[in-house]
Each structure stands twice: as C-alpha cells, then as structure tokens.
Design a protein around this motif. Structure first.
Motif, PDB file in Angstrom:
ATOM      1  N   UNK A 251      14.382  -8.209   4.575  1.00 12.13           N
ATOM      2  CA  UNK A 251      13.114  -8.863   4.907  1.00 12.13           C
ATOM      3  C   UNK A 251      11.996  -7.863   4.617  1.00 12.13           C
ATOM      4  N   UNK A 252      11.474  -7.846   3.392  1.00  8.92           N
ATOM      5  CA  UNK A 252      10.405  -6.897   3.058  1.00  8.92           C
ATOM      6  C   UNK A 252       9.186  -7.127   3.965  1.00  8.92           C
ATOM      7  N   UNK A 253       8.481  -6.050   4.282  1.00 11.42           N
ATOM      8  CA  UNK A 253       8.710  -4.663   3.838  1.00 11.42           C
ATOM      9  C   UNK A 253       9.425  -3.823   4.886  1.00 11.42           C
ATOM     10  N   UNK A 254      10.298  -4.394   5.700  1.00 18.39           N
ATOM     11  CA  UNK A 254      10.996  -3.639   6.732  1.00 18.39           C
ATOM     12  C   UNK A 254      11.926  -2.603   6.115  1.00 18.39           C
ATOM     13  N   UNK A 255      11.959  -1.406   6.712  1.00 20.61           N
ATOM     14  CA  UNK A 255      12.899  -0.378   6.271  1.00 20.61           C
ATOM     15  C   UNK A 255      14.289  -0.676   6.834  1.00 20.61           C
ATOM     16  N   UNK A 256      15.295   0.112   6.413  1.00 20.91           N
ATOM     17  CA  UNK A 256      16.657  -0.092   6.900  1.00 20.91           C
ATOM     18  C   UNK A 256      16.723   0.059   8.418  1.00 20.91           C
TER      19      UNK A 256
END
Length: 542
Positions: A127-132
């Motif tokens: 789910x951009x722009x979430x990081x890992x």
C-alpha cells in the motif's frame, strides 16, 4: 443449501463466510488505507514520483491487499474448525480457537508480507507509500482489531441462530430405518440448515379412491411402531450371516428412540388434515422427503404431485442423506440410483490436471521431506530388525494390482502366523517407532513414489489388498466400483471416518468413497488435501 461446484454448502455457513470476508476486508482496508483518505500534496507528489500512481490507484491496491489478507485469516479460521457451527457454538471452544486462529493468521499474513517484499512482489501486498515496517505494524493492528470484532460477531451470530429459524422445514414420509437414520443426521447436524417438523409413518394413496379399504387406527399405529429391518442396508448383514446355520433366530427388532417417537405425527386423516398435501401446507413444510422402505402400493402420487406443483420440494431420502452427510447411503447402493443420478463424470482434461498436480506435488513434498525420510529410515532400522521399507500388493485402478511402499511400522514377521488380517488401533504387532509413524502419517511418505509411477493419486480411495477386495466384493455390492479411480494417499473416507478394521467399517468407508467418485473435481481434491494437513498437524491421525 447452496450448490457450489457440485458440492453442497449450508446457507448459514455460506452467510457466515461471506459476512466475515466483508468484515475482515473492511477492517483491514480501514487500517491500510487510512493515510489515503485525506492525501496531503506532498504524499500525492511522492506517489506520482516514486510509484507512478494516483491516490485512487493506491487505494485500490490497498483494498486488494486487504482482501488477500482476509482470505489468509479465514484459512486460519477454517483450519481451527471455526466454520463448523457445532464447534463455534461452544463458548469455550470459540474462545480458545479464536486465539489460535488469530496467532496463525498473524503468522500467515506477516510471512506473506515479508516474502512479497523479499521477492519483489509488492504489487500483491503493498500500500504505497507505506514502508515495510509501517505495513507490518498496520497489518498487526488491523488483524487484531478484525479478530476482536469477529469474536463479538460470532457471539451475535449464534444468538441469532438460537432465536431465529433459518433452516428448511422437513417432513419425513416414512418411519423405517432409513427415515430414522436421516432424522438422526438432521438432529445431530444443526449446521446443515434443516429442521425436522415431524414424521408421517404411512398414508393411504390418494389415487386409491373411496373404494380402497381404510386401515384401522390400530393398524396405522402399528405402522408407526415400525420394524428396523437391516435388509435395507444393501443386504449387508444378511450376506454376512450367509454362513450361519439356517435355524439361527432372526435379530430382535429394535424400538425407535424416544426422541424419534416424539416426532411421529397422528395418522391421517386427523381433523381438518385429510391428506399429505394438507399436512405439508399446515406445517409450512419446505421439503417432503419420501423415506419409505417399501413404496409398493404406499406412495401417494397425487399428494406428492400436489406438493410439487405448490412449490414444496419433494425429494428421495437417499438424496437428502447424501447432501447432509457427504456420503452415499447404503440404501442407495442400487443400480437405479447410481445410474440415473448426476455425477460420476470423468473428463480427460480433469484427469490430465489431476495428474499434473499429483506429479508436481509429489516432487515438491519429496524435495521438502527428504531429510525427514532419511531420519525416519534410520529410526525404523534402529527400532526393530527387518527391512526399512515395507512392500505389499494392493489393488489399483480398474482392479490392476501394484506394489505399494511404506516405511515399516510392524514387526517383520507380523503376518507369519495369522495371515492377511486388518490392523487394529492397538495392534500388538506395531513397533514403538511404527506407532509414532502411523500417528504422524510419516509411514505414508514412500507412497509418493507410487504417485510418481502413476499407480496412485494424492487423493482417492484407500488401496486395499487383493485378499480383502475379494472378500468384501462378495459381501458388499458395488465394492469393486471404488476402483474406477486411482487409489490415493489420502481421501474423503480417510478424513471423515476413523481407521476401520471391520466389515461394518468397510461399508461406511465405501459410502464416502462412492460420494467422492460421484463428485470428484480438482477443487474437491484440494479441499481434501487441506483437511488432511489439518488432521495431521492437529494429531487426529490413526
């Protein structure tokens, strides 16, 4: 019930699965897309620059990811048998199994997110722009919230079931052994979605006309206190007694159980109820089930036709029994039922697909388990003298013999004195190591080579020895028909019935085998494999 890919799915179970899919997807999407509800210009710019997508595209990816994660969570729920209404209805079982399901779902979800990141498959679980790190944190909180809501939803669902009637109302016409067996199954399987409103022992056919002699009340009551004739069981017990002396006394007739007697309705006519059709309308019946042991001169054709034309379903006892239990009733093992009912279809493309899956899965399992197979071989060698592998002739498809391989779980001289006999649950011939191998099903692993050779499939009836096949075929009609498909490492009978070592067990397993052959499909095979893994991991094996 719903008919899904030739298999029956109870409406309440279908509703439960669909509702929980929607609930989990909504909760997860709320967590995963919350940052996209009011997109700041800087976030919009980052989405366009780094991911070449708009906030709407990112929202769509978040919804797809939420749906995929909800499916993984529901696999964990199904693995813990929480879609069995009887298990879920217990407050204690529901509580403990929901905790286990939540843990399993978290493991599956986080493992999938990490693997997707490592393998570069972010389009599937991203789910951009979430990081890992943000994705992991959001998935954890989303699933915990979702399972908390699911638990309260389940409590509400069972509260509604207890106070509402969602089942189809069934009237049994007939009171013989077949009717009693079906009534028992309906009573013991509330998740099937049927409610038994009563049992009508016998009525005079409407077509008989006024000249037909009316039975006395005593005769009608005698008809209600029916005999439990075992001859309906395909003559199985009668055949088993073929070697008994001719003077042997017949078995005493068993009386109906009290709960079944309470369901017996007054003989017709009763007040304003003159016919079977009147009774069905008065009781607001959805299904009339014909469960007569002997239909000659007893079938009220006109009444049944009136029911059918009025929108009331009329079904054979055998058909409803099969739908509820997932096995073909022994009373249905007659040529007319097997010939004229749908099913038993074999398509070349289906067989090709099954073969491809068999080979691919066998190779994958061998690749993953070869260290375990080596350790098992060493354990068998150390535990008792004799060969590591046990080979035995079995009967395969089209009654062709083949040699089956297993890790040896019994003494090397197990049948030296007794000859061919069935193994029992606490068989003294089983070694210490063999007991564990049978419980964990590790002794079955060498059969993967039988699968690769084409003698067996992953899913199918259990392969039997020629001696037992010959004996059972003489006593049980249609037993050889189970050999129209390849035998399997696991099967519908194996996951639904305990390890059998008696003649009666063979009859029960044959019912499941014929149901599998009738409804065979790739998805059915996959569901059997899924349940086999569940049974092995939960240590429910034999």
């Amino acid at each position: 019930m719903l008919r899904v890919l030739r298999h029956y799915l109870p409406l309440r179970k279908a509703f439960l699965i669909a509702a929980e899919t929607v609930l989990l997807t909504l909760v997860l999407s709320a967590w995963l897309t919350a940052h996209l509800w009011d997109v700041a210009p800087v976030v919009r710019e980052e989405l366009a620059r780094r991911f070449n997508m708009s906030p709407e595209d990112a929202m769509g990816r978040g919804l797809l990811t939420s749906f995929f994660l909800s499916v993984l969570a529901q696999l964990a729920i199904a693995f813990n048998e929480l879609y069995d209404v009887r298990v879920s209805g217990s407050t204690y079982d529901r509580s403990s199994r929901f905790v286990e399901s939540a843990g399993s779902a978290l493991g599956l979800a986080l493992g999938s997110v990490l693997l997707a990141h490592v393998w570069g498959l972010q389009r599937m679980l991203d789910v951009p722009p979430l990081s890992l790190g943000q994705r992991v944190q959001t998935v954890v909180f989303g699933l915990l919230t979702g399972f908390a809501l699911l638990y309260w939803w389940r409590a509400a669902f069972h509260w509604m079931l207890r106070r509402s009637n969602f089942g189809e109302r069934v009237l049994l016409f007939g009171s013989g052994k077949g009717a009693q067996d079906l009534a028992r199954e309906i009573r013991e399987r509330p998740d099937a979605g049927f409610e038994l409103v009563g049992v009508l022992a016998d009525v005079a056919p409407a077509s008989a006309g006024p000249s037909a002699p009316a039975a006395s009340s005593a005769e009608r009551r005698a008809g209600q206190l029916f005999s439990l004739r075992r001859a309906t069981e395909v003559g199985a017990v009668a055949l088993a007694r073929a070697n008994e002396p001719a003077t042997a006394a017949p078995p005493a007739e068993a009386a109906p159980e009290p709960w079944f007697e309470a369901l017996l309705l007054p003989a017709l006519p009763a007040g304003d109820v003159k016919t079977l059709f009147d009774l069905a309308q008065k009781e607001k019946v959805d299904i009339v089930v014909v469960a007569l042991d002997d239909r000659r001169k007893k079938l009220p054709v006109d009444d049944l036709l009136d029911c059918r034309l009025a929108g009331i379903s009329v079904r054979e006892r055998e058909a409803l029994y099969e739908q509820i239990t997932g096995k073909i009733a022994v009373e249905a093992l007659r040529p007319s039922y097997l010939i004229f009912n749908e099913g038993f279809a074999h398509h070349p493309w289906t067989e090709l697909g099954t073969r491809v899956i068999d080979v691919a899965a066998a190779l994958l399992i061998l690749l993953l388990t070869w260290p375990l197979m080596i350790a098992t071989a060493i354990a068998v060698r150390v535990d008792s003298p004799g060969p590591i592998l046990f080979s035995q002739e079995r009967v395969g498809r089209e009654n062709k013999p083949f040699t089956l391989f297993k890790f040896r779980s019994m003494r090397a001289d197990a049948e030296k004195l007794s000859g061919p006999v069935w193994a029992t649950q606490d068989d003294p011939r089983i070694t210490r190591c063999g007991r564990f191998l049978r419980k964990s099903r590790l002794d079955e692993l060498p059969q993967l080579f039988n699968v690769l050779a084409g003698h067996m499939s992953l899913v199918g009836p259990r392969p039997e020895r020629p001696h037992f096949v010959q004996d059972l075929s003489e006593k049980i009609p249609y037993f050889r028909q189970r050999h129209v498909v390849k035998p399997g490492l696991t099967g519908w009978a194996q996951i639904n019935y305990r390890y059998g070592s008696t003649f009666e067990d063979a009859i029960q397993k044959l019912q499941y085998d014929l149901f599998y052959i009738k409804n065979q499909s790739l998805l059915f095979d996959l569901s059997i494999l899924f349940n086999t893994v569940k049974i092995v991991l939960l240590r429910k094996g034999t």
